[in-house]
Scaffold this motif. Structure first.
Motif, PDB file in Angstrom:
ATOM      1  N   ARG A  38      -4.135  14.417  -5.706  1.00  0.00           N
ATOM      2  CA  ARG A  38      -5.375  14.797  -5.672  1.00  0.00           C
ATOM      3  C   ARG A  38      -6.006  15.905  -6.295  1.00  0.00           C
ATOM      4  O   ARG A  38      -7.546  15.556  -7.075  1.00  0.00           O
ATOM      5  CB  ARG A  38      -5.884  14.633  -3.520  1.00  0.00           C
ATOM      6  N   ILE A  74      -6.960   6.572  -6.550  1.00  0.00           N
ATOM      7  CA  ILE A  74      -6.030   6.850  -5.295  1.00  0.00           C
ATOM      8  C   ILE A  74      -5.293   7.617  -6.303  1.00  0.00           C
ATOM      9  O   ILE A  74      -4.266   7.121  -7.481  1.00  0.00           O
ATOM     10  CB  ILE A  74      -5.874   5.290  -5.179  1.00  0.00           C
ATOM     11  N   ASP A 124      -0.643  11.454  -3.336  1.00  0.00           N
ATOM     12  CA  ASP A 124      -1.364  12.038  -2.230  1.00  0.00           C
ATOM     13  C   ASP A 124      -1.910  11.143  -0.784  1.00  0.00           C
ATOM     14  O   ASP A 124      -1.888  11.670   0.263  1.00  0.00           O
ATOM     15  CB  ASP A 124      -2.503  13.013  -1.821  1.00  0.00           C
ATOM     16  N   ASP A 125      -2.013   9.833  -1.411  1.00  0.00           N
ATOM     17  CA  ASP A 125      -2.697   8.752  -0.570  1.00  0.00           C
ATOM     18  C   ASP A 125      -1.457   8.113   0.237  1.00  0.00           C
ATOM     19  O   ASP A 125      -0.418   8.230   0.512  1.00  0.00           O
ATOM     20  CB  ASP A 125      -3.957   7.951  -1.099  1.00  0.00           C
ATOM     21  N   THR A 126      -2.249   6.964   1.382  1.00  0.00           N
ATOM     22  CA  THR A 126      -0.696   6.621   2.823  1.00  0.00           C
ATOM     23  C   THR A 126      -0.492   5.447   1.660  1.00  0.00           C
ATOM     24  O   THR A 126       0.620   4.388   1.777  1.00  0.00           O
ATOM     25  CB  THR A 126      -2.124   5.847   4.041  1.00  0.00           C
ATOM     26  N   TYR A 127      -0.463   5.017   0.159  1.00  0.00           N
ATOM     27  CA  TYR A 127      -0.237   3.579  -0.651  1.00  0.00           C
ATOM     28  C   TYR A 127       1.209   4.148  -0.703  1.00  0.00           C
ATOM     29  O   TYR A 127       1.164   5.538  -1.223  1.00  0.00           O
ATOM     30  CB  TYR A 127      -1.342   2.936  -1.856  1.00  0.00           C
ATOM     31  N   ALA A 185      -0.895  -0.268  -3.758  1.00  0.00           N
ATOM     32  CA  ALA A 185      -2.732   0.939  -4.351  1.00  0.00           C
ATOM     33  C   ALA A 185      -3.599  -0.733  -5.028  1.00  0.00           C
ATOM     34  O   ALA A 185      -4.637  -0.922  -4.757  1.00  0.00           O
ATOM     35  CB  ALA A 185      -2.822   1.375  -4.658  1.00  0.00           C
TER      36      ALA A 185
END
Length: 110
Positions: free
Chosen positions: A73, A94, A97-100, A108
């Protein structure tokens, strides 16, 4: 290549998956190497020639843009604050660090 060597990961393996499978202390060391090298990448980041002009054209046409990256990010934020200044930000943007699941997993994109 250098990142893989410094992290002790064979080049035929996914580096993020390999780091996640390492024992905690080894994973922390490898993650710090990745972050160090990504920070250097932020300092030297440049747009491909024509990318800004293309993004401006997309904005004028009302065509939204999105970004899926294996970078952090912090790198996306750096891009938006420096090289992408004055352009509509990527949305969604995205990062790993994101949840994907990280790229190249298609989650994503759904």
């Amino acid at each position: 290549k250098v990142m893989y060597e410094r992290c002790g990961v064979p080049q035929n393996e996914d580096i993020l998956e390999a780091i996640a499978a390492m024992p905690d202390a080894e994973a922390a060391t490898a993650a710090a190497i990745v972050e160090e090298m990504e920070e250097e990448g932020r300092r030297t980041l440049e747009l491909t020639p024509g990318a800004r002009e293309f993004a401006e054209w997309l904005a004028r046409q009302g065509i939204p843009t999105a970004l899926v990256t294996r970078n952090t990010r912090a790198t996306i934020d750096h891009l938006h604050a420096t090289l992408w200044k004055g352009l509509p930000p990527f949305s969604p943007a995205i990062s790993r660090d994101d949840t994907y699941a990280p790229k190249p997993h298609p989650a994503a994109l759904k």
